[in-house]
Design a protein around this motif. Structure first.
Motif, PDB file in Angstrom:
ATOM      1  N   GLY A   1       5.975   2.947  47.367  1.00 57.49           N
ATOM      2  CA  GLY A   1       4.860   2.042  47.807  1.00 57.49           C
ATOM      3  C   GLY A   1       5.378   1.111  48.946  1.00 57.49           C
ATOM      4  N   PHE A   2       6.286   1.886  49.683  1.00 55.83           N
ATOM      5  CA  PHE A   2       6.449   1.069  51.058  1.00 55.83           C
ATOM      6  C   PHE A   2       5.271   1.170  51.899  1.00 55.83           C
ATOM      7  CE2 PHE A   2       7.364   1.301  55.571  1.00 55.83           C
ATOM      8  CZ  PHE A   2       8.117   0.340  55.742  1.00 55.83           C
ATOM      9  N   ARG A   3       4.829  -0.142  52.245  1.00 58.40           N
ATOM     10  CA  ARG A   3       3.458  -0.332  53.034  1.00 58.40           C
ATOM     11  C   ARG A   3       3.964  -1.191  54.560  1.00 58.40           C
ATOM     12  NH1 ARG A   3      -0.891   1.012  50.093  1.00 58.40           N
ATOM     13  NH2 ARG A   3      -0.252   1.709  48.093  1.00 58.40           N
ATOM     14  N   ALA A   4       2.992  -1.313  55.467  1.00 56.61           N
ATOM     15  CA  ALA A   4       3.233  -1.869  56.709  1.00 56.61           C
ATOM     16  C   ALA A   4       2.075  -2.407  57.304  1.00 56.61           C
ATOM     17  CB  ALA A   4       4.132  -0.851  57.470  1.00 56.61           C
ATOM     18  N   HIS A   5       2.354  -3.278  58.299  1.00 64.01           N
ATOM     19  CA  HIS A   5       1.117  -3.707  59.214  1.00 64.01           C
ATOM     20  C   HIS A   5       1.407  -2.955  60.746  1.00 64.01           C
ATOM     21  CE1 HIS A   5       0.050  -7.440  56.938  1.00 64.01           C
ATOM     22  NE2 HIS A   5      -0.422  -6.258  56.289  1.00 64.01           N
ATOM     23  N   PRO A   6       1.433  -1.802  60.876  1.00 65.39           N
ATOM     24  CA  PRO A   6       1.840  -1.296  62.176  1.00 65.39           C
ATOM     25  C   PRO A   6       0.984  -1.803  63.429  1.00 65.39           C
ATOM     26  CG  PRO A   6       1.710   0.649  60.579  1.00 65.39           C
ATOM     27  CD  PRO A   6       0.824  -0.649  59.868  1.00 65.39           C
ATOM     28  N   GLY A   7       1.740  -2.059  64.526  1.00 63.76           N
ATOM     29  CA  GLY A   7       0.992  -2.856  65.452  1.00 63.76           C
ATOM     30  C   GLY A   7       1.292  -2.227  66.849  1.00 63.76           C
ATOM     31  N   CYS A   8       0.265  -2.333  67.906  1.00 60.96           N
ATOM     32  CA  CYS A   8       0.378  -1.808  69.163  1.00 60.96           C
ATOM     33  C   CYS A   8       0.054  -2.969  69.922  1.00 60.96           C
ATOM     34  CB  CYS A   8      -0.572  -0.749  69.369  1.00 60.96           C
ATOM     35  SG  CYS A   8      -0.075   0.738  68.876  1.00 60.96           S
ATOM     36  N   ALA A   9       0.661  -3.110  71.061  1.00 62.11           N
ATOM     37  CA  ALA A   9       0.207  -4.024  72.097  1.00 62.11           C
ATOM     38  C   ALA A   9      -0.609  -3.739  73.092  1.00 62.11           C
ATOM     39  CB  ALA A   9       1.611  -4.766  72.722  1.00 62.11           C
ATOM     40  N   ILE A  10      -1.478  -4.307  73.628  1.00 63.20           N
ATOM     41  CA  ILE A  10      -2.267  -3.836  74.737  1.00 63.20           C
ATOM     42  C   ILE A  10      -2.149  -5.101  75.937  1.00 63.20           C
ATOM     43  CG2 ILE A  10      -4.735  -3.649  75.891  1.00 63.20           C
ATOM     44  CD1 ILE A  10      -4.256  -1.340  74.102  1.00 63.20           C
ATOM     45  N   PRO A  11      -1.276  -4.757  76.825  1.00 64.43           N
ATOM     46  CA  PRO A  11      -1.343  -5.705  77.887  1.00 64.43           C
ATOM     47  C   PRO A  11      -2.302  -5.729  78.793  1.00 64.43           C
ATOM     48  CG  PRO A  11       0.779  -4.304  77.793  1.00 64.43           C
ATOM     49  CD  PRO A  11      -0.446  -3.697  77.004  1.00 64.43           C
ATOM     50  N   GLY A  12      -2.791  -6.986  79.260  1.00 66.13           N
ATOM     51  CA  GLY A  12      -4.008  -7.026  80.145  1.00 66.13           C
ATOM     52  C   GLY A  12      -3.550  -7.759  81.325  1.00 66.13           C
ATOM     53  N   VAL A  13      -3.811  -7.227  82.599  1.00 64.12           N
ATOM     54  CA  VAL A  13      -3.292  -7.795  83.768  1.00 64.12           C
ATOM     55  C   VAL A  13      -4.676  -8.533  84.303  1.00 64.12           C
ATOM     56  CG1 VAL A  13      -2.336  -7.215  85.843  1.00 64.12           C
ATOM     57  CG2 VAL A  13      -1.568  -5.801  84.010  1.00 64.12           C
TER      58      VAL A  13
ATOM     59  N   ARG B   1       1.382 -11.959  85.987  1.00 58.46           N
ATOM     60  CA  ARG B   1       0.126 -11.844  85.544  1.00 58.46           C
ATOM     61  C   ARG B   1      -0.620 -11.261  84.483  1.00 58.46           C
ATOM     62  NH1 ARG B   1      -2.385  -8.894  89.358  1.00 58.46           N
ATOM     63  NH2 ARG B   1      -0.666  -7.794  90.239  1.00 58.46           N
ATOM     64  N   MET B   2       0.286 -10.671  83.576  1.00 59.47           N
ATOM     65  CA  MET B   2       0.257 -10.107  82.454  1.00 59.47           C
ATOM     66  C   MET B   2      -0.071 -10.960  81.044  1.00 59.47           C
ATOM     67  SD  MET B   2       2.401  -6.716  81.416  1.00 59.47           S
ATOM     68  CE  MET B   2       2.162  -5.830  82.628  1.00 59.47           C
ATOM     69  N   GLY B   3      -0.884 -10.711  80.211  1.00 56.66           N
ATOM     70  CA  GLY B   3      -0.937 -11.273  78.904  1.00 56.66           C
ATOM     71  C   GLY B   3      -0.955 -10.333  77.700  1.00 56.66           C
ATOM     72  N   VAL B   4       0.110 -10.275  76.795  1.00 53.05           N
ATOM     73  CA  VAL B   4       0.005  -9.120  75.883  1.00 53.05           C
ATOM     74  C   VAL B   4      -0.499  -9.590  74.754  1.00 53.05           C
ATOM     75  CG1 VAL B   4       1.697  -7.680  74.546  1.00 53.05           C
ATOM     76  CG2 VAL B   4       2.175  -8.236  76.806  1.00 53.05           C
ATOM     77  N   TRP B   5      -1.631  -8.713  74.204  1.00 52.27           N
ATOM     78  CA  TRP B   5      -2.254  -9.046  72.900  1.00 52.27           C
ATOM     79  C   TRP B   5      -2.030  -7.962  71.824  1.00 52.27           C
ATOM     80  CZ3 TRP B   5      -7.402 -11.037  75.388  1.00 52.27           C
ATOM     81  CH2 TRP B   5      -7.041 -12.123  76.024  1.00 52.27           C
ATOM     82  N   VAL B   6      -2.137  -8.050  70.512  1.00 59.91           N
ATOM     83  CA  VAL B   6      -1.675  -7.024  69.768  1.00 59.91           C
ATOM     84  C   VAL B   6      -2.879  -6.696  68.696  1.00 59.91           C
ATOM     85  CG1 VAL B   6      -0.065  -6.413  67.906  1.00 59.91           C
ATOM     86  CG2 VAL B   6       0.771  -7.588  69.899  1.00 59.91           C
ATOM     87  N   ALA B   7      -2.877  -5.650  68.286  1.00 63.33           N
ATOM     88  CA  ALA B   7      -3.678  -5.255  67.197  1.00 63.33           C
ATOM     89  C   ALA B   7      -2.707  -4.544  65.909  1.00 63.33           C
ATOM     90  CB  ALA B   7      -4.705  -4.133  67.425  1.00 63.33           C
ATOM     91  N   ALA B   8      -2.709  -5.321  64.845  1.00 63.88           N
ATOM     92  CA  ALA B   8      -1.824  -4.845  63.715  1.00 63.88           C
ATOM     93  C   ALA B   8      -2.823  -4.181  62.609  1.00 63.88           C
ATOM     94  CB  ALA B   8      -0.851  -5.893  63.404  1.00 63.88           C
ATOM     95  N   CYS B   9      -2.464  -3.112  62.298  1.00 65.01           N
ATOM     96  CA  CYS B   9      -3.526  -2.470  61.543  1.00 65.01           C
ATOM     97  C   CYS B   9      -3.054  -2.805  59.867  1.00 65.01           C
ATOM     98  CB  CYS B   9      -3.361  -0.972  61.409  1.00 65.01           C
ATOM     99  SG  CYS B   9      -4.184   0.072  60.531  1.00 65.01           S
TER     100      CYS B   9
END
Ligand SMILES: Cc1cc2nc3c(=O)[nH]c(=O)nc-3n(C[C@H](O)[C@H](O)[C@H](O)COP(=O)(O)OP(=O)(O)OC[C@H]3O[C@@H](n4cnc5c(N)ncnc54)[C@H](O)[C@@H]3O)c2cc1C
Ligand code: SF4
Length: 503
Positions: free
Chosen positions: A277-289, A347-355
């Motif tokens: 029952g190990f679960r997670a919210h795997p996340g990836c960052a998308i830096p925008g310039v 000039r970069m902002g990092v935003w994330v989507a976590a599943c």
């Protein structure tokens, strides 16, 4: 009050009513509840005690001194994804972003439906604890003057696109907006458990062993009677003297979703549900310039989020200010090409989507006490993640980003707005994505059926006496929101029930 740090030679032997293993979100919340109820508590923590003024200034130093195994735990499966956790007094609360989100009501319904525990009664108890926790940890909505430009841009982008979003609520006191939460707040503003509840337990007559990884729980028949292990030097990792702490009334395991199952397995505890029952919210960052400076060095580390897509398709969006050393891992190449890319950082902002992933995995005990986390995200979850990343890129373009850095194999290093459609056809192989896992759940889950659950709804292990789970390991599902508030409140419920039954 007694604090025993690394002891090179002597065998330390203590006893108490309760031993709590781990001092993170769950362990410290449970220990403080027990101490308030008049119990004598010893906390046993694998990592070192660090005061905020001693937190290292560099990212390298914080990985060495505050992170579990220098951040080297990874998933085993189709892809090697880092699993990041704290290992110090305060656990992951020392290195987290202090975001506080109340447990959504649908979670209690889901737990009741799928695991036979939860429902309205548990919901009311958890929320009542969360009311108190918010007061104790000075939870507040991020002040606009501490938000930082990256979060301001994300909030404006969401508004323009009609996406519901909110400023983060965080457990901070007079946050300076230094964007440094992931290295531990050297200003002492973040209300991590090493500053709040651990000192309270000590003030109430409790004690703590630090640099003290528990090797195993001492069992007397089917009763948990204490813990034992050997001290570990905080820098050299060399082994020191032995420690034994006897528990007159019980042992609470709160060493995280990866370590809790391993300690139980090393102790010979048997359960068909253990490790599952190990679960997670795997996340990836998308830096925008952007054409103009964003400045990730100012603002709440994470100041803005959207949970509009939490239920369907199942992901969360958030901002994340990263220091140069961490942001730079996403910059490709070397020499002058790398220098040009580094020049884009201001000039970069990092935003994330976590599943909010439905996939589940298994934790087993590996060589040297290292957890082996067998976890692969299935294709449905990978599609969710990919959709979330495309939405994140869209948000950046809405605010005028010149390009984003997708970090997905099969896509170019830089992607412009007219190439957004390329997200739709890029591979969904887990290997193609730069994922980090920091929200963990399960491994010794609660539920009504002892065949599929390790413990009952009060955290008590099935088939054993005096053995309880009080951390993320007992959560039978993930949440789709940041987990520390739920973990803390559930640990308080566990401790409350222990006091009621054992007094
Ligand atoms: C970088 C990062 C950012 C995050 N940001 C947020 C956020 O902003 N908001 C949020 O809600 N959540 C956040 N999280 C997640 C949140 O911090 C965790 O979900 C939560 O702290 C987990 O609580 P826990 O008690 O299960 O484990 P932890 O807090 O990790 O505590 C476990 C403790 O047990 C100790 N331990 C392990 N093995 C042993 C052993 N053998 N003997 C003794 N002690 C042992 C560890 O050293 C550690 O101190 C973040 C996590 C990370 C890593
Ligand atoms: S943003 Fe900076 S000042 Fe605020 S809590 Fe985090 S590290 Fe501390």
């Amino acid at each position: 009050m007694t604090h025993q740090a690394f002891e090179p030679k002597q065998h330390i032997q203590w006893d108490a009513d309760y031993v709590v293993i781990g001092t993170g979100a769950g362990g410290a919340a449970a220990a403080s509840e027990l101490a308030r109820g008049g119990a004598e508590v010893v906390m046993v923590e694998a990592g070192p005690w660090r005061d905020p003024s001693d937190y290292p200034a560099s990212v390298y130093g914080s990985f060495r001194d505050l992170f579990d195994r220098w951040g080297t735990t990874v998933t085993r499966g189709k892809a090697i994804w880092p699993i990041i956790q704290g290992s110090c007094v305060g656990g992951s609360t020392v290195i987290n972003s202090a975001i506080v989100v109340r447990t959504p009501g649908d979670i209690f319904d889901q737990w009741q439906r799928e695991h036979g525990v939860g429902g309205d009664v548990l919901a009311e108890r958890v929320w009542a604890h969360q009311d108190r926790i918010e007061e104790e940890l000075f939870v507040e909505t991020t002040r606009p003057d501490r938000l930082g430009r990256s979060s301001e841009l994300a909030a404006a982008a969401a508004q323009k696109m009609g996406i519901e979003g909110h400023l983060m609520r965080r457990s901070v006191k007079d946050c300076l907006g230094s964007a440094g939460c992931l290295q531990g707040c050297r200003h002492g503003k973040k209300q991590s458990t090493n500053l709040q509840w651990v000192p309270e337990v000590l003030a109430r007559g409790g004690s703590i062993l630090s640099c003290a990884p528990v090797q195993r729980i001492v069992m007397e028949g089917r009763r948990a009677a204490g813990v034992e292990g050997r001290f570990r030097h905080p820098r050299s990792r060399r082994k020191g003297g032995c420690f034994t702490v006897r528990a007159r009334k019980g042992v609470l395991v709160a060493a995280s979703s990866t370590h809790t199952p391993c300690i139980l397995q090393r102790s010979g505890i048997k359960s068909s549900a253990l490790g599952y029952g190990f679960r997670a919210h795997p996340g990836c960052a998308i830096p925008g310039v952007y054409p103009d400076p964003v400045g990730m060095d100012f603002g709440a580390t994470q100041g803005w989020a959207s949970v509009e897509f939490r239920k369907t398709p199942g992901y969360k969006l958030e901002t994340l200010n990263l220091p140069l050393e961490l942001a730079a891992v996403r910059l490709k190449g070397g020499g002058s090409a790398l220098m040009e890319r580094i020049e884009e950082l201001p000039r970069m902002g990092v935003w994330v989507a976590a599943c909010r992933a439905n996939s589940s995995g298994r934790v087993t005990n590996s060589f040297g006490g290292r957890p082996a986390v067998h976890y692969i995200m299935d294709q449905a979850d990978m599609h969710r993640l990919r959709d979330g990343l495309k939405k994140t890129a869209e948000l950046h373009f809405e605010m005028g980003a010149t390009h984003v850095l997708p970090g997905i194999q099969g896509l170019p290093y830089k992607l412009t707005a007219d190439e957004l459609h390329r997200f739709d056809s890029v591979s969904t192989s887990p290997k193609a994505y730069t994922v980090i896992i920091s929200h963990l759940f399960g491994g010794a889950v609660m539920g009504a059926d002892p065949k599929t659950s390790f413990c009952d709804g009060s955290g008590k292990a099935y088939g054993y006496d005096g053995l309880y789970i009080a951390d993320a390991a007992l959560l039978p599902t993930n949440l789709g929101v940041n987990p520390q508030h739920t973990i803390m409140a559930m640990a308080r419920v566990v401790a409350e029930d222990i006091l009621e039954h054992n007094s």
